[in-house]
Design an enzyme around this catalytic site. Structure first.
Site, mmCIF file in Angstrom:
data_model
loop_
_atom_site.group_PDB
_atom_site.id
_atom_site.type_symbol
_atom_site.label_atom_id
_atom_site.label_comp_id
_atom_site.label_asym_id
_atom_site.label_seq_id
_atom_site.Cartn_x
_atom_site.Cartn_y
_atom_site.Cartn_z
ATOM 1 N N HIS A 1 -4.158 -17.253 23.352
ATOM 2 C CA HIS A 1 -3.029 -18.081 23.244
ATOM 3 C C HIS A 1 -2.771 -18.835 24.459
ATOM 4 O O HIS A 1 -3.051 -18.390 25.750
ATOM 5 C CB HIS A 1 -1.866 -17.231 23.439
ATOM 6 N N HIS B 1 -8.716 -14.339 19.925
ATOM 7 C CA HIS B 1 -8.358 -15.670 20.093
ATOM 8 C C HIS B 1 -7.348 -15.544 21.541
ATOM 9 O O HIS B 1 -6.848 -14.695 21.787
ATOM 10 C CB HIS B 1 -7.395 -16.261 19.101
HETATM 11 P P1 5GP Z 1 -1.940 -11.977 17.848
HETATM 12 O O1 5GP Z 1 -0.820 -11.401 17.779
HETATM 13 O O2 5GP Z 1 -3.118 -11.711 16.952
HETATM 14 O O3 5GP Z 1 -2.472 -12.222 19.258
HETATM 15 O O4 5GP Z 1 -1.665 -13.649 17.498
HETATM 16 C C1 5GP Z 1 -1.624 -13.972 16.244
HETATM 17 C C2 5GP Z 1 -1.208 -15.461 16.088
HETATM 18 O O5 5GP Z 1 -1.549 -16.126 14.870
HETATM 19 C C3 5GP Z 1 0.529 -15.360 16.134
HETATM 20 O O6 5GP Z 1 1.072 -15.925 17.063
HETATM 21 C C4 5GP Z 1 0.692 -15.755 14.637
HETATM 22 O O7 5GP Z 1 1.894 -16.813 14.623
HETATM 23 C C5 5GP Z 1 -0.639 -16.904 14.348
HETATM 24 N N1 5GP Z 1 -0.560 -16.937 12.818
HETATM 25 C C6 5GP Z 1 -0.780 -15.849 11.914
HETATM 26 N N2 5GP Z 1 -0.988 -16.453 10.734
HETATM 27 C C7 5GP Z 1 -1.444 -17.841 11.114
HETATM 28 C C8 5GP Z 1 -1.880 -18.728 10.086
HETATM 29 O O8 5GP Z 1 -2.131 -18.589 8.940
HETATM 30 N N3 5GP Z 1 -2.186 -20.050 10.708
HETATM 31 C C9 5GP Z 1 -1.853 -20.216 11.973
HETATM 32 N N4 5GP Z 1 -2.298 -21.283 12.336
HETATM 33 N N5 5GP Z 1 -1.392 -19.242 12.818
HETATM 34 C C10 5GP Z 1 -1.298 -17.976 12.316
#
Ligand code: 5GP
Ligand code: ZN
Length: 139
Positions: free
Chosen positions: A102, A100
């Site tokens: 951001h 994903h």
């Molecule tokens: P990563 O650290 O993998 O780049 O980002 C994961 C993101 O997913 C985090 O910013 C976190 O806040 C978000 N996130 C985690 N669980 C959920 C969820 O159940 N729903 C949504 N919409 N975002 C989530």
């Protein structure tokens, strides 16, 4: 769809989300714990663990969508700028192993910093040519 993947479940609607944009290949939704107002996650509908697993068409669709989301966020929140980035791999901060992007709206005076505030290991800069050569050889 990969079983037990949080974002696959969000893409399929099994887990609810605040959708902001969707097309054939991509689903974009609000981060549940946003770094700023409007913080959006842009994910391919197909499951990929790593950014390097994406093919050229997947990358094109993902970043076309990220661009559209960026423009919408600029308009919706009168943002002055945007951080657009991928945490790739656990050590780089990736918590959800479904690729994903951001998209984080930024405002003047928000107190945040740029991409180099993520990590600063002070690598040796005396031989940047050697560093570049090492990378060129790895292609
Ligand atoms: P990563 O650290 O993998 O780049 O980002 C994961 C993101 O997913 C985090 O910013 C976190 O806040 C978000 N996130 C985690 N669980 C959920 C969820 O159940 N729903 C949504 N919409 N975002 C989530
Ligand atoms: Zn997934």
């Amino acid at each position: 769809m990969t079983e037990d993947c949080l974002f696959c479940k969000i893409v399929s609607g099994e887990i609810p989300s605040y959708r902001v944009y969707e097309d054939e290949a991509v689903y974009a939704f609000l981060d549940i714990n946003p770094a700023s107002e409007g913080h959006t996650l842009v994910a391919p509908k197909k499951h990929f663990n790593s950014f390097t697993d994406l093919g050229a068409e997947d990358i094109a669709a993902l970043f076309e969508a990220a661009k559209k989301v960026t423009l919408a966020l600029e308009k919706a929140f009168s943002a002055n700028g945007m951080n657009i980035g991928v945490n790739n791999g656990e050590v780089a901060g990736q918590e959800v192993p479904h690729v994903h992007v951001h998209v984080i709206p930024r405002k003047k005076g928000d107190g945040g910093r740029g991409i180099k505030s993520i990590v600063w290991t002070e690598p040796d800069t005396a031989n940047l040519e050697g560093m570049a050569e090492k990378i060129r050889k790895a292609f």
